[in-house]
Design an enzyme around this catalytic site. Sequence first.
Site, PDB file in Angstrom:
ATOM      1  N   PRO A  88       0.665  -1.308   0.209  1.00 44.13           N
ATOM      2  CA  PRO A  88       0.100  -0.207  -0.440  1.00 44.13           C
ATOM      3  C   PRO A  88       1.212   1.790   0.331  1.00 44.13           C
ATOM      4  CG  PRO A  88       0.294  -1.067   2.439  1.00 44.13           C
ATOM      5  CD  PRO A  88       0.592  -1.680   0.908  1.00 44.13           C
ATOM      6  N   GLU A 115       3.013  -7.195   7.999  1.00 46.45           N
ATOM      7  CA  GLU A 115       3.390  -5.516   7.960  1.00 46.45           C
ATOM      8  C   GLU A 115       4.052  -5.341   7.002  1.00 46.45           C
ATOM      9  OE1 GLU A 115       2.251  -3.113   9.753  1.00 46.45           O
ATOM     10  OE2 GLU A 115       0.572  -5.316  10.577  1.00 46.45           O
ATOM     11  N   ARG A 157      -4.612  -9.764 -19.978  1.00 44.48           N
ATOM     12  CA  ARG A 157      -5.813  -9.039 -21.038  1.00 44.48           C
ATOM     13  C   ARG A 157      -5.034  -8.100 -21.771  1.00 44.48           C
ATOM     14  NH1 ARG A 157      -7.829  -4.212 -21.223  1.00 44.48           N
ATOM     15  NH2 ARG A 157      -9.617  -4.816 -21.680  1.00 44.48           N
ATOM     16  N   ASP A 172     -10.478   0.962 -24.210  1.00 44.74           N
ATOM     17  CA  ASP A 172     -10.984   1.096 -22.963  1.00 44.74           C
ATOM     18  C   ASP A 172     -10.904   2.253 -22.409  1.00 44.74           C
ATOM     19  OD1 ASP A 172     -10.709  -1.737 -22.962  1.00 44.74           O
ATOM     20  OD2 ASP A 172      -8.190  -1.500 -22.300  1.00 44.74           O
TER      21      ASP A 172
HETATM   22 CL1  6GU Z   1      -0.143  -3.614  -3.404  1.00 39.61          CL
HETATM   23  N1  6GU Z   1      -0.983  -4.378  -1.014  1.00 39.61           N
HETATM   24  C1  6GU Z   1      -1.846  -4.623   0.296  1.00 39.61           C
HETATM   25  N2  6GU Z   1      -1.400  -5.640   1.403  1.00 39.61           N
HETATM   26  N3  6GU Z   1      -2.311  -3.647   0.296  1.00 39.61           N
HETATM   27  C2  6GU Z   1      -2.540  -2.457  -0.721  1.00 39.61           C
HETATM   28  C3  6GU Z   1      -2.018  -2.658  -2.300  1.00 39.61           C
HETATM   29  C4  6GU Z   1      -0.928  -3.240  -1.790  1.00 39.61           C
HETATM   30  N4  6GU Z   1      -2.517  -2.082  -2.623  1.00 39.61           N
HETATM   31  C5  6GU Z   1      -3.579  -1.482  -1.934  1.00 39.61           C
HETATM   32  N5  6GU Z   1      -3.703  -1.635  -0.744  1.00 39.61           N
END
Ligand code: 6GU
Length: 261
Positions: A88, A115, A157, A172
């Site tokens: 994230p 984590e 895709r 798209d």
């Molecule tokens: Cl790539 N991993 C995690 N754990 N949470 C996320 C993410 C990735 N992308 C958005 N939230």
Amino acid sequence: MRVDIISIFPEYFAPLDVSLIGKARRKGLLDIRVHQLRDWTHDVHRTVDDTPYGGGPGMVMKPEPWSEAIDTVIGSAETPPRLIVPTPSGRPFTQEVALEYAKEPWLLFAPARYEGIDARVMAEYGARLRLDEVSIGDYVLAGGEAAVLVMVEAVGRLLPGVLGNAESVADDSFAPGAMASLLEGPVYTKPPVWRGHEVPPILLSGNHAAIARWRRDEALRRTAARRPELVAGLARKGLDKRDLEVLDDASFRFMPEDMAD
Ligand code: 6GU
């Protein structure tokens, strides 16, 4: 394209046997290999995590299993894969990134749980190969596995031969080019009237130019309503008189900086 995935949940990737991606694999267009990270541990508990230095909640993935796994997968390959670590805290994964990945012969995904992975793994492989830490959106998942499914489908895709000719990737939402950064508008099929709801008559008119214009109008209206920040970007790419009328009708107002240059 070859895709390797190293995870403590190999069974998470069962969906890659299904539908479009499953078919691409059976056709030999996609060679996906899923590996169990714990196969590169050496203790009876097959430990992949430990407590974080400096304290704090949760656990951190140990560097040794990851490095042994990655080294084994890469082997003595002359051209190593691009290494993608979902997190994230990564850079945003967008259609542009998907198009870039689709040109690669080999991707290696390293989704973490807990984590995250000890940062020295990224330091080591960032120096040895092309490494991307990427996020699929502004929310937090329990691990990177679902993000890998998303990215493999978005990239898969785009590979030659994966989509039929009928389904073009060119229009798209977010595809670069004519419809760049416009959301796709609504679509309809038979019957012409369903529960009192009619299909917009223009779609039955056979007037292809008028239909194309109507579709652009709808795409503009939808984008203005749902993703106004994308319309600001469109101003630079050129909007015709009709586009501006439609946006005005949708109560969209440009900011002066949108109209620069
Ligand atoms: Cl790539 N991993 C995690 N754990 N949470 C996320 C993410 C990735 N992308 C958005 N939230």
